[in-house]
Design an enzyme around this catalytic site. Sequence first.
Site, PDB file in Angstrom:
ATOM      1  N   ASP A  18      54.372  83.520  54.326  1.00 63.44           N
ATOM      2  CA  ASP A  18      55.666  83.683  55.001  1.00 63.44           C
ATOM      3  C   ASP A  18      56.271  85.043  54.629  1.00 63.44           C
ATOM      4  O   ASP A  18      56.303  85.411  53.448  1.00 63.44           O
ATOM      5  CB  ASP A  18      56.585  82.544  54.538  1.00 63.44           C
ATOM      6  CG  ASP A  18      57.878  82.454  55.334  1.00 63.44           C
ATOM      7  OD1 ASP A  18      57.860  82.799  56.526  1.00 63.44           O
ATOM      8  OD2 ASP A  18      58.885  82.009  54.748  1.00 63.44           O
TER       9      ASP A  18
ATOM     10  N   HIS B 285      68.545  82.906  58.872  1.00 61.88           N
ATOM     11  CA  HIS B 285      68.079  82.388  57.580  1.00 61.88           C
ATOM     12  C   HIS B 285      69.229  81.887  56.685  1.00 61.88           C
ATOM     13  O   HIS B 285      70.344  82.384  56.780  1.00 61.88           O
ATOM     14  CB  HIS B 285      67.330  83.481  56.813  1.00 61.88           C
ATOM     15  CG  HIS B 285      65.964  83.755  57.345  1.00 61.88           C
ATOM     16  ND1 HIS B 285      65.639  84.911  58.000  1.00 61.88           N
ATOM     17  CD2 HIS B 285      64.825  83.023  57.324  1.00 61.88           C
ATOM     18  CE1 HIS B 285      64.371  84.879  58.356  1.00 61.88           C
ATOM     19  NE2 HIS B 285      63.851  83.747  57.955  1.00 61.88           N
TER      20      HIS B 285
ATOM     21  N   GLY C 266      64.454  80.588  60.373  1.00 67.07           N
ATOM     22  CA  GLY C 266      65.860  80.245  60.150  1.00 67.07           C
ATOM     23  C   GLY C 266      66.307  79.001  60.893  1.00 67.07           C
ATOM     24  O   GLY C 266      67.397  78.968  61.458  1.00 67.07           O
TER      25      GLY C 266
ATOM     26  N   SER D 234      66.742  75.767  59.755  1.00 63.78           N
ATOM     27  CA  SER D 234      67.352  74.639  59.036  1.00 63.78           C
ATOM     28  C   SER D 234      68.634  74.208  59.734  1.00 63.78           C
ATOM     29  O   SER D 234      69.333  75.028  60.343  1.00 63.78           O
ATOM     30  CB  SER D 234      67.673  75.042  57.584  1.00 63.78           C
ATOM     31  OG  SER D 234      66.502  74.959  56.795  1.00 63.78           O
TER      32      SER D 234
ATOM     33  N   ASN E 273      60.366  77.139  61.426  1.00 61.26           N
ATOM     34  CA  ASN E 273      60.402  77.358  59.974  1.00 61.26           C
ATOM     35  C   ASN E 273      61.625  76.710  59.327  1.00 61.26           C
ATOM     36  O   ASN E 273      62.764  76.978  59.736  1.00 61.26           O
ATOM     37  CB  ASN E 273      60.471  78.856  59.669  1.00 61.26           C
ATOM     38  CG  ASN E 273      59.160  79.568  59.896  1.00 61.26           C
ATOM     39  OD1 ASN E 273      58.264  79.042  60.537  1.00 61.26           O
ATOM     40  ND2 ASN E 273      59.055  80.771  59.375  1.00 61.26           N
TER      41      ASN E 273
HETATM   42  P1  13P Z   1      65.898  78.460  56.819  1.00 58.55           P
HETATM   43  O1  13P Z   1      66.594  79.335  55.809  1.00 58.55           O
HETATM   44  O2  13P Z   1      66.776  78.211  58.007  1.00 58.55           O
HETATM   45  O3  13P Z   1      65.360  77.222  56.255  1.00 58.55           O
HETATM   46  O4  13P Z   1      64.640  79.325  57.373  1.00 58.55           O
HETATM   47  C1  13P Z   1      63.421  79.356  56.668  1.00 58.55           C
HETATM   48  C2  13P Z   1      62.497  80.405  57.184  1.00 58.55           C
HETATM   49  O5  13P Z   1      62.676  81.005  58.212  1.00 58.55           O
HETATM   50  C3  13P Z   1      61.287  80.673  56.379  1.00 58.55           C
HETATM   51  O6  13P Z   1      60.560  81.739  56.887  1.00 58.55           O
HETATM   52  O1  G3H Z   2      62.769  82.878  54.949  1.00 55.52           O
HETATM   53  C1  G3H Z   2      62.457  82.837  53.743  1.00 55.52           C
HETATM   54  C2  G3H Z   2      62.136  81.561  53.080  1.00 55.52           C
HETATM   55  O2  G3H Z   2      63.257  80.733  53.034  1.00 55.52           O
HETATM   56  C3  G3H Z   2      61.511  81.802  51.751  1.00 55.52           C
HETATM   57  O3  G3H Z   2      62.466  82.126  50.801  1.00 55.52           O
HETATM   58  O4  G3H Z   2      61.594  84.239  49.797  1.00 55.52           O
HETATM   59  O5  G3H Z   2      63.289  82.821  48.600  1.00 55.52           O
HETATM   60  O6  G3H Z   2      60.910  82.066  48.819  1.00 55.52           O
HETATM   61  P1  G3H Z   2      62.033  82.862  49.416  1.00 55.52           P
HETATM   62 ZN    ZN Z   3      61.840  83.222  57.839  1.00 58.60          ZN
END
Ligand code: 13P
Ligand code: G3H
Ligand code: ZN
Length: 317
Positions: free
Chosen positions: A81, A179, A211, A213, A254
């Site tokens: 990711d 995000h 993003g 969630s 995601n």
């Molecule tokens: P959220 O912060 O909305 O959970 O998005 C996660 C994401 O895009 C990970 O790549």
């Molecule tokens: O979009 C990013 C994900 O939420 C991963 O987050 O880089 O803090 O592991 P992180």
């Molecule tokens: Zn992301």
Amino acid sequence: MIVTTSDLFRLAYGKYAVGAYNINNMEQALGLFQGHIESQAPFIIQISKGARKYSGIPMIEGIIRAAETMYPEAIYAVHLDHGDEATCYSCIDSGFYSSVMIDASHEPFDQNVAITRRVVERAHAKGLSVEAELGMLGGVEEDIKVDEKHAMLTDPDEAKLFVEQSGCDSLAVAVGTSHGAYKFKGQQSLHFDRIEAIQGQLPGYPLVMHGSSSVPQEEVLRINASGGKLDPSACGVNENEFRRAATMGVTKVNIDTDGRLVWTRVHREYFQSKPEEFDFRKPGTIFVAEYAKFIVNKSNKLGSAGELPAVRSALAK
Ligand code: 13P
Ligand code: G3H
Ligand code: ZN
């Protein structure tokens, strides 16, 4: 069973979206696998640069290998990711990943194309697929004028050009998601007109929503009632919109923040109500069950619930 991301996309496209969840530890992995077995859904495990650093690369990969032996029925892809170029190459060369994301969306268009193109060449040579990103993902506030709102979203013509020039296999697009826990002020809808326009330029091509969630209000309130200090006006993506987006080519969704909220709520409530406790396995066990329940709900919202047998038989052919 670890499969290619492109196989999952081919089977899901236009019908449902595959949930892509970030993991950092054993408890998340246990809940993730249990929830997907229970909901009979294929899924994508995402590993971020931060997760690789937090757990250590052998540990995070070892957790997934162990889960594979514990849950042989599960069908999933393993994805990097938000990678930079060096991390993409490290994952491509490791032989462990199904796909990588190169995130050069902060670069000017031509640079983004050039970097993505280099990663695509290295990845395709080893049979991995590549997700890239175009557009500015971020909170689109209600007080921003309509013209400005649209300028922040992925441009459909640019998306077509970007895919042609870079050769990427899927594209993360800015269509009204953001995000983190603080996405928007007030409930917002996805920009379906924009998703439709991008699909019009890229028919049959898998789109990705980062993003995504939903930042449930109830979760935020429970966290705050047990000592947390999250902004109660926090609002996320409406999960009831996932299925409509899936019919328009959104094939990967995601989700990370919502899982972090489950973890925070479980641990805050547990230790607040039992201040004499210090055995972390007790809240850990509750978290695994709650995270599995959370995954079952997401699979239903994404439309991926119940698809596991069809995926298994299609891949066996
Ligand atoms: P959220 O912060 O909305 O959970 O998005 C996660 C994401 O895009 C990970 O790549
Ligand atoms: O979009 C990013 C994900 O939420 C991963 O987050 O880089 O803090 O592991 P992180
Ligand atoms: Zn992301």
